[in-house]
Design a protein around this motif. Structure first.
Motif, PDB file in Angstrom:
ATOM      1  N   SER A   1       0.843  -1.197   0.000  1.00 35.70           N
ATOM      2  CA  SER A   1       0.000   0.000   0.000  1.00 35.70           C
ATOM      3  C   SER A   1       0.884   1.254   0.000  1.00 35.70           C
ATOM      4  CB  SER A   1      -0.928   0.020   1.215  1.00 35.70           C
ATOM      5  OG  SER A   1      -0.269   0.580   2.339  1.00 35.70           O
ATOM      6  N   PRO A   2       0.316   2.389  -0.396  1.00 38.83           N
ATOM      7  CA  PRO A   2       1.089   3.639  -0.418  1.00 38.83           C
ATOM      8  C   PRO A   2       1.206   4.317   0.949  1.00 38.83           C
ATOM      9  CG  PRO A   2      -1.101   4.020  -1.275  1.00 38.83           C
ATOM     10  CD  PRO A   2      -0.994   2.532  -1.021  1.00 38.83           C
ATOM     11  N   GLU A   3       0.769   3.678   2.010  1.00 39.59           N
ATOM     12  CA  GLU A   3       0.779   4.303   3.336  1.00 39.59           C
ATOM     13  C   GLU A   3       2.147   4.873   3.733  1.00 39.59           C
ATOM     14  OE1 GLU A   3       1.296   4.611   7.649  1.00 39.59           O
ATOM     15  OE2 GLU A   3       2.134   3.019   6.403  1.00 39.59           O
ATOM     16  N   PRO A   4       3.258   4.135   3.570  1.00 38.01           N
ATOM     17  CA  PRO A   4       4.556   4.715   3.958  1.00 38.01           C
ATOM     18  C   PRO A   4       4.912   5.969   3.139  1.00 38.01           C
ATOM     19  CG  PRO A   4       4.760   2.341   3.640  1.00 38.01           C
ATOM     20  CD  PRO A   4       3.402   2.742   3.143  1.00 38.01           C
ATOM     21  N   PHE A   5       4.543   5.963   1.872  1.00 40.01           N
ATOM     22  CA  PHE A   5       4.788   7.130   1.017  1.00 40.01           C
ATOM     23  C   PHE A   5       4.019   8.341   1.549  1.00 40.01           C
ATOM     24  CE2 PHE A   5       3.173   9.675  -2.575  1.00 40.01           C
ATOM     25  CZ  PHE A   5       4.365  10.241  -2.992  1.00 40.01           C
ATOM     26  N   TYR A   6       2.732   8.161   1.836  1.00 39.57           N
ATOM     27  CA  TYR A   6       1.929   9.263   2.358  1.00 39.57           C
ATOM     28  C   TYR A   6       2.465   9.746   3.703  1.00 39.57           C
ATOM     29  CZ  TYR A   6      -1.531   8.066  -1.241  1.00 39.57           C
ATOM     30  OH  TYR A   6      -2.175   7.823  -2.434  1.00 39.57           O
ATOM     31  N   ALA A   7       2.861   8.818   4.556  1.00 44.67           N
ATOM     32  CA  ALA A   7       3.405   9.183   5.865  1.00 44.67           C
ATOM     33  C   ALA A   7       4.676  10.020   5.705  1.00 44.67           C
ATOM     34  CB  ALA A   7       3.683   7.934   6.691  1.00 44.67           C
ATOM     35  N   SER A   8       5.471   9.719   4.692  1.00 46.46           N
ATOM     36  CA  SER A   8       6.716  10.472   4.479  1.00 46.46           C
ATOM     37  C   SER A   8       6.453  11.919   4.085  1.00 46.46           C
ATOM     38  CB  SER A   8       7.584   9.788   3.420  1.00 46.46           C
ATOM     39  OG  SER A   8       7.061   9.998   2.114  1.00 46.46           O
TER      40      SER A   8
END
Length: 156
Positions: free
Chosen positions: A129-136
């Motif tokens: 999922s893109p969750e780590p990207f969004y968190a960054s």
């Protein structure tokens, strides 16, 4: 619109542009990796939905003169909450920094809206999922789940 002949490099200038009759075919041809298809609707569905939602704001993401992605926002200038409805970068152009630059352009756009206080988005909680990207980029999980997707928030 003819595809650019020279290969793109990560230093290409990223812009958000209206989808036009001339660019539509190129935008519709953009696809995520097969394993990412569970995370985002294809651009044809998004553009069709946008035409029936007056508050939809959508743009093609360009790197130089090449369309590399698509973004769609629920844009209500009277509301404090904005919602990133769709966001994708074509499989060929991922991991080149274009997605990060495009999302920063979108964040800047929302931050400048009259009543904007936060930008929300959601993602499918699954491997890849893109969750780590969004968190960054400063988004934090809210603990809310909407239609099976985890909601994240960026407060301005």
């Amino acid at each position: 619109m003819a595809e650019q002949e020279t290969p793109l490099t990560p230093d290409a200038v990223v812009t958000l542009r209206e989808v036009t009759q001339d660019s539509l075919r190129s935008v519709l041809a953009l696809k995520v990796k097969p394993e990412q298809e569970q995370f985002v609707a294809n651009n044809a569905v998004s553009i069709a939905q946008a035409h029936f939602e007056p508050k939809a704001w959508f743009r093609a993401i360009y790197a130089g003169e090449t369309p590399v992605g698509f973004v769609m926002l629920f844009d209500d200038p009277d509301a404090p909450e904005y919602y990133l409805w769709r966001y994708m970068i074509d499989a060929r152009y991922q991991r080149m920094g274009f997605g990060r630059q495009a999302l920063q352009l979108l964040i800047d756009y929302v931050r400048a809206r009259p009543a904007a206080k936060e930008l929300l988005l959601s993602y499918v909680p699954a491997e890849g999922s893109p969750e780590p990207f969004y968190a960054s980029l400063g988004f934090v999980n809210t603990g809310e789940v909407h239609d099976g997707e985890n909601v994240m928030r960026l407060v301005f």
